[in-house]
Design a protein around this motif. Sequence first.
Motif, PDB file in Angstrom:
ATOM      1  N   ASP A  69       0.836  -1.201   0.000  1.00  0.00           N
ATOM      2  CA  ASP A  69       0.000   0.000   0.000  1.00  0.00           C
ATOM      3  C   ASP A  69       0.871   1.251   0.000  1.00  0.00           C
ATOM      4  O   ASP A  69       0.593   2.210  -0.721  1.00  0.00           O
ATOM      5  CB  ASP A  69      -0.935   0.021   1.211  1.00  0.00           C
ATOM      6  N   GLY A  70       1.921   1.233   0.797  1.00  0.00           N
ATOM      7  CA  GLY A  70       2.841   2.364   0.829  1.00  0.00           C
ATOM      8  C   GLY A  70       3.540   2.562  -0.499  1.00  0.00           C
ATOM      9  O   GLY A  70       3.725   3.686  -0.964  1.00  0.00           O
ATOM     10  N   ALA A  71       3.915   1.462  -1.138  1.00  0.00           N
ATOM     11  CA  ALA A  71       4.580   1.552  -2.436  1.00  0.00           C
ATOM     12  C   ALA A  71       3.645   2.118  -3.503  1.00  0.00           C
ATOM     13  O   ALA A  71       4.052   2.929  -4.335  1.00  0.00           O
ATOM     14  CB  ALA A  71       5.087   0.177  -2.864  1.00  0.00           C
ATOM     15  N   LEU A  72       2.399   1.698  -3.468  1.00  0.00           N
ATOM     16  CA  LEU A  72       1.441   2.123  -4.488  1.00  0.00           C
ATOM     17  C   LEU A  72       0.936   3.542  -4.251  1.00  0.00           C
ATOM     18  O   LEU A  72       0.903   4.355  -5.170  1.00  0.00           O
ATOM     19  CB  LEU A  72       0.252   1.156  -4.536  1.00  0.00           C
ATOM     20  N   HIS A  73       0.566   3.838  -3.009  1.00  0.00           N
ATOM     21  CA  HIS A  73      -0.089   5.100  -2.712  1.00  0.00           C
ATOM     22  C   HIS A  73       0.804   6.117  -2.003  1.00  0.00           C
ATOM     23  O   HIS A  73       0.424   7.272  -1.883  1.00  0.00           O
ATOM     24  CB  HIS A  73      -1.321   4.861  -1.832  1.00  0.00           C
ATOM     25  N   GLY A  74       1.944   5.679  -1.494  1.00  0.00           N
ATOM     26  CA  GLY A  74       2.807   6.578  -0.741  1.00  0.00           C
ATOM     27  C   GLY A  74       2.352   6.773   0.696  1.00  0.00           C
ATOM     28  O   GLY A  74       3.002   7.438   1.478  1.00  0.00           O
ATOM     29  N   VAL A  75       1.223   6.186   1.053  1.00  0.00           N
ATOM     30  CA  VAL A  75       0.679   6.265   2.408  1.00  0.00           C
ATOM     31  C   VAL A  75       0.425   4.844   2.873  1.00  0.00           C
ATOM     32  O   VAL A  75      -0.152   4.044   2.149  1.00  0.00           O
ATOM     33  CB  VAL A  75      -0.646   7.061   2.432  1.00  0.00           C
ATOM     34  N   SER A  76       0.854   4.556   4.077  1.00  0.00           N
ATOM     35  CA  SER A  76       0.737   3.190   4.566  1.00  0.00           C
ATOM     36  C   SER A  76      -0.320   3.045   5.639  1.00  0.00           C
ATOM     37  O   SER A  76      -0.408   3.863   6.541  1.00  0.00           O
ATOM     38  CB  SER A  76       2.067   2.717   5.132  1.00  0.00           C
ATOM     39  N   GLU A  77      -1.084   1.988   5.506  1.00  0.00           N
ATOM     40  CA  GLU A  77      -2.011   1.584   6.556  1.00  0.00           C
ATOM     41  C   GLU A  77      -1.448   0.359   7.293  1.00  0.00           C
ATOM     42  O   GLU A  77      -2.128  -0.217   8.121  1.00  0.00           O
ATOM     43  CB  GLU A  77      -3.377   1.241   5.959  1.00  0.00           C
ATOM     44  N   ASN A  78      -0.233  -0.033   6.958  1.00  0.00           N
ATOM     45  CA  ASN A  78       0.344  -1.278   7.474  1.00  0.00           C
ATOM     46  C   ASN A  78       1.381  -1.079   8.564  1.00  0.00           C
ATOM     47  O   ASN A  78       1.920  -2.053   9.080  1.00  0.00           O
ATOM     48  CB  ASN A  78       0.966  -2.065   6.317  1.00  0.00           C
ATOM     49  N   LEU A  79       1.656   0.153   8.943  1.00  0.00           N
ATOM     50  CA  LEU A  79       2.696   0.401   9.937  1.00  0.00           C
ATOM     51  C   LEU A  79       2.375  -0.249  11.274  1.00  0.00           C
ATOM     52  O   LEU A  79       3.265  -0.736  11.965  1.00  0.00           O
ATOM     53  CB  LEU A  79       2.920   1.903  10.113  1.00  0.00           C
ATOM     54  N   LYS A  80       1.098  -0.300  11.635  1.00  0.00           N
ATOM     55  CA  LYS A  80       0.727  -0.912  12.922  1.00  0.00           C
ATOM     56  C   LYS A  80       1.073  -2.396  12.944  1.00  0.00           C
ATOM     57  O   LYS A  80       1.412  -2.950  13.982  1.00  0.00           O
ATOM     58  CB  LYS A  80      -0.746  -0.686  13.231  1.00  0.00           C
ATOM     59  N   PHE A  81       1.025  -3.049  11.786  1.00  0.00           N
ATOM     60  CA  PHE A  81       1.368  -4.471  11.721  1.00  0.00           C
ATOM     61  C   PHE A  81       2.880  -4.668  11.833  1.00  0.00           C
ATOM     62  O   PHE A  81       3.340  -5.605  12.481  1.00  0.00           O
ATOM     63  CB  PHE A  81       0.824  -5.093  10.436  1.00  0.00           C
ATOM     64  N   ILE A  82       3.634  -3.779  11.214  1.00  0.00           N
ATOM     65  CA  ILE A  82       5.097  -3.843  11.319  1.00  0.00           C
ATOM     66  C   ILE A  82       5.519  -3.603  12.766  1.00  0.00           C
ATOM     67  O   ILE A  82       6.375  -4.314  13.300  1.00  0.00           O
ATOM     68  CB  ILE A  82       5.737  -2.833  10.352  1.00  0.00           C
ATOM     69  N   GLU A  83       4.888  -2.638  13.412  1.00  0.00           N
ATOM     70  CA  GLU A  83       5.190  -2.366  14.824  1.00  0.00           C
ATOM     71  C   GLU A  83       4.820  -3.567  15.696  1.00  0.00           C
ATOM     72  O   GLU A  83       5.572  -3.945  16.593  1.00  0.00           O
ATOM     73  CB  GLU A  83       4.426  -1.131  15.293  1.00  0.00           C
ATOM     74  N   GLN A  84       3.699  -4.190  15.414  1.00  0.00           N
ATOM     75  CA  GLN A  84       3.272  -5.361  16.188  1.00  0.00           C
ATOM     76  C   GLN A  84       4.275  -6.507  16.025  1.00  0.00           C
ATOM     77  O   GLN A  84       4.632  -7.172  16.998  1.00  0.00           O
ATOM     78  CB  GLN A  84       1.880  -5.799  15.747  1.00  0.00           C
ATOM     79  N   ILE A  85       4.728  -6.734  14.808  1.00  0.00           N
ATOM     80  CA  ILE A  85       5.720  -7.785  14.567  1.00  0.00           C
ATOM     81  C   ILE A  85       7.002  -7.485  15.342  1.00  0.00           C
ATOM     82  O   ILE A  85       7.587  -8.359  15.974  1.00  0.00           O
ATOM     83  CB  ILE A  85       5.989  -7.946  13.064  1.00  0.00           C
ATOM     84  N   ALA A  86       7.427  -6.216  15.313  1.00  0.00           N
ATOM     85  CA  ALA A  86       8.648  -5.830  16.029  1.00  0.00           C
ATOM     86  C   ALA A  86       8.495  -6.020  17.536  1.00  0.00           C
ATOM     87  O   ALA A  86       9.436  -6.458  18.206  1.00  0.00           O
ATOM     88  CB  ALA A  86       8.994  -4.372  15.713  1.00  0.00           C
ATOM     89  N   ASN A  87       7.315  -5.716  18.058  1.00  0.00           N
ATOM     90  CA  ASN A  87       7.096  -5.799  19.504  1.00  0.00           C
ATOM     91  C   ASN A  87       6.829  -7.204  20.008  1.00  0.00           C
ATOM     92  O   ASN A  87       7.131  -7.518  21.158  1.00  0.00           O
ATOM     93  CB  ASN A  87       5.931  -4.890  19.920  1.00  0.00           C
ATOM     94  N   GLU A  88       6.247  -8.056  19.163  1.00  0.00           N
ATOM     95  CA  GLU A  88       5.803  -9.366  19.638  1.00  0.00           C
ATOM     96  C   GLU A  88       6.646 -10.540  19.141  1.00  0.00           C
ATOM     97  O   GLU A  88       6.306 -11.687  19.432  1.00  0.00           O
ATOM     98  CB  GLU A  88       4.338  -9.575  19.255  1.00  0.00           C
ATOM     99  N   THR A  89       7.705 -10.245  18.398  1.00  0.00           N
ATOM    100  CA  THR A  89       8.618 -11.297  17.962  1.00  0.00           C
ATOM    101  C   THR A  89      10.054 -10.837  18.202  1.00  0.00           C
ATOM    102  O   THR A  89      10.290  -9.664  18.515  1.00  0.00           O
ATOM    103  CB  THR A  89       8.470 -11.635  16.452  1.00  0.00           C
ATOM    104  N   SER A  90      10.977 -11.742  18.025  1.00  0.00           N
ATOM    105  CA  SER A  90      12.395 -11.369  18.121  1.00  0.00           C
ATOM    106  C   SER A  90      13.017 -11.219  16.733  1.00  0.00           C
ATOM    107  O   SER A  90      14.231 -11.154  16.605  1.00  0.00           O
ATOM    108  CB  SER A  90      13.147 -12.437  18.921  1.00  0.00           C
ATOM    109  N   LEU A  91      12.176 -11.148  15.710  1.00  0.00           N
ATOM    110  CA  LEU A  91      12.661 -11.058  14.330  1.00  0.00           C
ATOM    111  C   LEU A  91      13.304  -9.700  14.047  1.00  0.00           C
ATOM    112  O   LEU A  91      12.838  -8.664  14.528  1.00  0.00           O
ATOM    113  CB  LEU A  91      11.511 -11.260  13.346  1.00  0.00           C
ATOM    114  N   ASN A  92      14.387  -9.725  13.276  1.00  0.00           N
ATOM    115  CA  ASN A  92      14.956  -8.506  12.717  1.00  0.00           C
ATOM    116  C   ASN A  92      14.150  -8.198  11.470  1.00  0.00           C
ATOM    117  O   ASN A  92      13.953  -9.068  10.628  1.00  0.00           O
ATOM    118  CB  ASN A  92      16.423  -8.715  12.333  1.00  0.00           C
TER     119      ASN A  92
END
Length: 108
Positions: A53-76
């Motif tokens: 979505d960010g790539a297509l529109h320049g505006v992201s609705e997916n940042l909350k999911f990236i933040e959730q992944i960062a907070n709830e996993t140990s993944l880089n």
Amino acid sequence: MILFPAIDLKDGKCVRLTQGDFNKSTVYNSSPIDQAKIFEDLGVEWLHCVDLDGALHGVSENLKFIEQIANETSLNIQIGGGIRTMEKVKLLIDLGAVSYTHLRAHET
């Protein structure tokens, strides 16, 4: 060897575009955090997230999911898609992303 499985995010879901067509996609998991945890449980250390979505529109609705992944996993997290300003880079760093791809200069 380091593996980078990818999660392509569109409308808050893990998808794969059909031949790059944003109007034709297959949903592989409706929960990005569940998909990230599947990869983590398999022993993966890095995750590549593409914000379609960010790539297509320049505006992201997916940042909350990236933040959730960062907070709830140990993944880089390596992220690409819709990164057009240094402010966005700073925001992604604050959310927990560690690496970036496809940083594009945007002329106004």
